[in-house]
Motif scaffolding. Structure first.
Motif, PDB file in Angstrom:
ATOM      1  N   CYS A  63      38.251  48.473  -0.717  1.00 29.17           N
ATOM      2  CA  CYS A  63      36.865  48.783  -1.076  1.00 29.17           C
ATOM      3  C   CYS A  63      36.008  48.991   0.168  1.00 29.17           C
ATOM      4  O   CYS A  63      36.319  48.503   1.253  1.00 29.17           O
ATOM      5  N   ASP A  65      33.232  47.693   0.569  1.00 31.80           N
ATOM      6  CA  ASP A  65      32.390  46.492   0.665  1.00 31.80           C
ATOM      7  C   ASP A  65      32.347  45.909   2.080  1.00 31.80           C
ATOM      8  O   ASP A  65      33.380  45.783   2.739  1.00 31.80           O
ATOM      9  N   GLY A  84      35.821  49.891  -4.890  1.00 24.63           N
ATOM     10  CA  GLY A  84      36.770  49.313  -5.840  1.00 24.63           C
ATOM     11  C   GLY A  84      38.234  49.527  -5.474  1.00 24.63           C
ATOM     12  O   GLY A  84      39.102  49.277  -6.291  1.00 24.63           O
ATOM     13  N   HIS A 111      39.079  43.333  -4.452  1.00 31.09           N
ATOM     14  CA  HIS A 111      38.455  42.051  -4.059  1.00 31.09           C
ATOM     15  C   HIS A 111      37.575  41.547  -5.188  1.00 31.09           C
ATOM     16  O   HIS A 111      37.103  42.330  -6.023  1.00 31.09           O
ATOM     17  N   CYS A 114      33.341  42.485  -6.883  1.00 29.33           N
ATOM     18  CA  CYS A 114      33.235  43.887  -6.461  1.00 29.33           C
ATOM     19  C   CYS A 114      32.044  44.567  -7.140  1.00 29.33           C
ATOM     20  O   CYS A 114      31.812  44.401  -8.329  1.00 29.33           O
ATOM     21  N   GLY A 115      31.309  45.335  -6.348  1.00 27.69           N
ATOM     22  CA  GLY A 115      30.139  46.042  -6.857  1.00 27.69           C
ATOM     23  C   GLY A 115      30.469  47.152  -7.846  1.00 27.69           C
ATOM     24  O   GLY A 115      29.586  47.636  -8.562  1.00 27.69           O
TER      25      GLY A 115
HETATM   26 ZN   LIG Z   1      34.131  46.321  -3.933  1.00 26.81          ZN
END
Ligand SMILES: [Zn+2]
Length: 195
Positions: A63, A65, A84, A111, A114-115
């Motif tokens: 991801c 992130d 993702g 993870h 996750c957004g």
């Molecule tokens: Zn994520």
């Protein structure tokens, strides 16, 4: 509604129970030992001294992130970062890493927190942010969100990484594809029991 939520919670617990802690080399599944994915686990989780590499051994999909950082040697891996750990829209790059880069293994690292999970809950924030920070018209921002949110939604981090690993195995049958989970609380990688 209550039953649905309880069921979803139960499913999450079951998924978390499938995570396998890697705190010694013996924890690594036999099929991944002495493979680039086994080495990744040793470098990141077990502090294995960083070896020298002249070429990449591994493709890592993870991801975008900002909370995640891997401990790996220079030159060890190609890394594709996409929300993702979704590689569906990065296929040409995956093919390139295999065909030209010569990698034979893919580590797909999802993870927790996750957004890209439950994007709809971030709809207002997303639209407001584009209007205020990027100077978009509200209407464009709404359209943008409604068009892309269903495409990038992953549903659940572990389910997604498992299904994405299956998809990649079918697409690239001679390549080893290993789903992993990165826990943002301890910054460690976990194996996932697939059975
Ligand atoms: Zn994520």
């Amino acid at each position: 509604m209550w039953a649905k939520r309880a069921k979803a919670r139960q499913h999450r617990i079951e998924l978390m129970n499938r995570l396998v802690v890697v705190s010694t080399a013996e924890d690594i599944f036999p099929e991944y030992k002495n493979s680039p994915v086994g080495l990744l686990l040793e470098y990141h989780n077990l502090n294995r001294p960083l070896d020298e590499y002249a070429k990449a051994e591994l493709l890592i999909g993870m991801c975008m992130d900002n909370r995640k950082h891997l401990r790996i040697p220079d030159n060890f891996a190609f890394i594709i970062r996409a929300g993702g750990a979704n590689l569906r829209y990065s296929e040409f790059k995956v093919s390139y890493a295999i065909a030209v880069g010569g990698v034979k293994s893919i580590a797909l690292i999802g993870h927790n927190n996750c957004g890209m999970v439950n994007l709809i809950s971030k709809k207002d924030l997303f639209i407001q942010g584009l209007v205020e920070s990027a100077g978009w018209e509200r209407e464009w921002a709404e359209e943008h969100f409604m068009h892309f949110a269903p495409i990038f939604e992953i549903g659940n981090e572990i389910d997604f990484v498992l299904s994405e690993a299956k998809r990649l195995r079918l697409r690239y049958p001679k390549i080893q594809v290993v789903p992993l989970l990165y826990r943002v609380e301890d910054n460690l990688l976990y194996l996932i029991n697939e059975n």
